[in-house]
Design a protein around this motif. Structure first.
Motif, PDB file in Angstrom:
ATOM      1  N   GLY A 191       6.706   7.336   0.463  1.00 15.42           N
ATOM      2  CA  GLY A 191       6.226   6.075   1.006  1.00 15.42           C
ATOM      3  C   GLY A 191       7.240   5.436   1.945  1.00 15.42           C
ATOM      4  N   THR A 205       8.916  -3.570  -1.499  1.00 15.08           N
ATOM      5  CA  THR A 205       9.459  -3.042  -0.258  1.00 15.08           C
ATOM      6  C   THR A 205      10.364  -4.100   0.354  1.00 15.08           C
ATOM      7  OG1 THR A 205       7.513  -3.791   0.979  1.00 15.08           O
ATOM      8  CG2 THR A 205       7.485  -1.540   0.130  1.00 15.08           C
ATOM      9  N   THR A 261       2.315   2.231   1.565  1.00 12.09           N
ATOM     10  CA  THR A 261       1.396   2.198   0.432  1.00 12.09           C
ATOM     11  C   THR A 261       0.484   3.414   0.406  1.00 12.09           C
ATOM     12  OG1 THR A 261       1.462  -0.229   0.427  1.00 12.09           O
ATOM     13  CG2 THR A 261      -0.379   0.818  -0.711  1.00 12.09           C
ATOM     14  N   PHE A 275       2.564   6.545  -0.411  1.00 12.49           N
ATOM     15  CA  PHE A 275       2.964   6.457  -1.821  1.00 12.49           C
ATOM     16  C   PHE A 275       1.808   6.884  -2.726  1.00 12.49           C
ATOM     17  CE2 PHE A 275       2.803   3.896  -5.714  1.00 12.49           C
ATOM     18  CZ  PHE A 275       4.005   4.238  -6.322  1.00 12.49           C
ATOM     19  N   ALA A 299       7.355   9.675  -5.083  1.00 10.55           N
ATOM     20  CA  ALA A 299       6.360   8.897  -4.351  1.00 10.55           C
ATOM     21  C   ALA A 299       7.018   7.791  -3.541  1.00 10.55           C
ATOM     22  CB  ALA A 299       5.338   8.317  -5.324  1.00 10.55           C
ATOM     23  N   LEU A 300       8.043   7.153  -4.095  1.00 15.09           N
ATOM     24  CA  LEU A 300       8.772   6.131  -3.347  1.00 15.09           C
ATOM     25  C   LEU A 300       9.458   6.732  -2.122  1.00 15.09           C
ATOM     26  CD1 LEU A 300      10.406   4.057  -6.244  1.00 15.09           C
ATOM     27  CD2 LEU A 300       8.516   3.350  -4.756  1.00 15.09           C
TER      28      LEU A 300
END
Length: 302
Positions: A270, A215, A250, A253, A266-267
């Motif tokens: 998140g 990140t 997190t 995600f 998912a990114l």
């Protein structure tokens, strides 16, 4: 299901004009007490993002213990595996400046005695995900990871607070999430010359067979899987403070992975969750819900 083994804290938060230097005292006007702890934050973030979540950890029998669990209880996180111990509930002392930057000191308290034995009593499968951080003892995290891998599930480690993970723990991890500082600490602990998070996560993928994710704050996120790079810019938001932004990323995600999304999806989720957390004060009070995350994903990435 997502099983989080991690810390449960009470956060004592004060707003300051600027963060203090070494040996310096800076005055704040008042303070607030919020539920927190990286394990609890990430459990709440995953739950609010739509996942079924169980938290394994420990609190004290003091007045802070129940307060630390209030929002988790309200949102339906399974707390039946949280131990109440004769030790003080963990606490974080947080100062936040006018730009939203923070300094945090964490006192472990009961977290130092947290045990993952509850995993032995759970019906785990290959569909489950274990989420770990570094605010409980590493040996306990190592045992938790072994138990999840024996069941065929996936293990995610958020290397926060920053520190060198043991080779044994790294060998059990499927996904490693770091911020820029944590990436540098990781590289130094492995004897790698790389200093950029992009290069470090690429090497994690290439040499360790891990999905490496870094990140990058306002610059977004980068992830590597099987030689493929994913790079996403962060949505534009007005920052109030950055407390729990990484935990929101997190947890959301992990929830997206549990829901069947691939790495890119998912990114996105998140990153949206972490960005939304920056728009509100506090740790757990700032963690967004699934509808907000979906709306920001729709505005920013589609």
């Amino acid at each position: 299901m997502i099983v989080v083994f991690g810390s449960i804290n009470i956060d004592l938060v004060t707003q300051v004009e600027r963060l203090p230097g070494a040996g310096e005292t800076v005055l704040g006007p008042d303070y607030a007490a919020h539920p927190g702890g990286k394990g609890a934050n990430q459990a709440l973030a995953a739950r609010r993002a739509g996942a079924a979540v169980a938290l394994i950890g420990a609190t004290g029998r003091d007045g802070f213990g129940e307060t630390a669990l209030l929002l988790l209880t309200a949102d339906g996180v399974d707390l039946s595996h949280v131990a109440r111990l004769d030790a003080p509930t963990g606490a974080a002392f947080i100062a936040i400046d006018r730009q939203g930057a923070n300094q945090i000191i964490v006192a472990a308290g009961a977290n130092a005695k947290a045990e993952p034995h509850a995993l032995r009593r759970m019906s785990l499968s290959s569909d489950d995900i274990l989420l770990l951080q570094r605010e409980v003892p590493e040996e306990a995290c190592l045992e938790a990871a072994r138990l999840m891998k024996q069941a065929g599930g996936r293990v995610i480690l958020n290397l926060a607070p920053a520190g060198p993970p043991s080779p044994a723990l790294l060998a059990l991890i499927d996904i490693l999430i770091v911020n820029e500082h944590e990436a540098l600490v990781l590289a130094q602990s492995l004897g790698w010359p790389e200093r950029e998070p992009d290069a470090i996560t690429q090497r994690l993928d290439a040499e360790r067979g891990l999905i490496g994710i870094a990140t990058l704050g306002a610059a977004g996120v980068v992830g590597w899987q099987s030689g493929v790079r994913r790079r996403l810019e962060a949505p534009q938001v007005t920052v109030v403070d950055t407390v729990a932004a990484g935990d929101s990323f997190t947890g959301a995600f992990a929830a997206a992975l549990a829901a069947g999304y691939g790495l890119s999806g998912a990114l996105q989720r998140g990153l949206a969750a972490g960005s939304l957390a920056c728009t509100r004060a506090g740790a757990q009070p700032s963690i967004p819900r699934a509808a907000e995350i979906a709306a920001l994903v729709g505005q920013s990435f589609l």
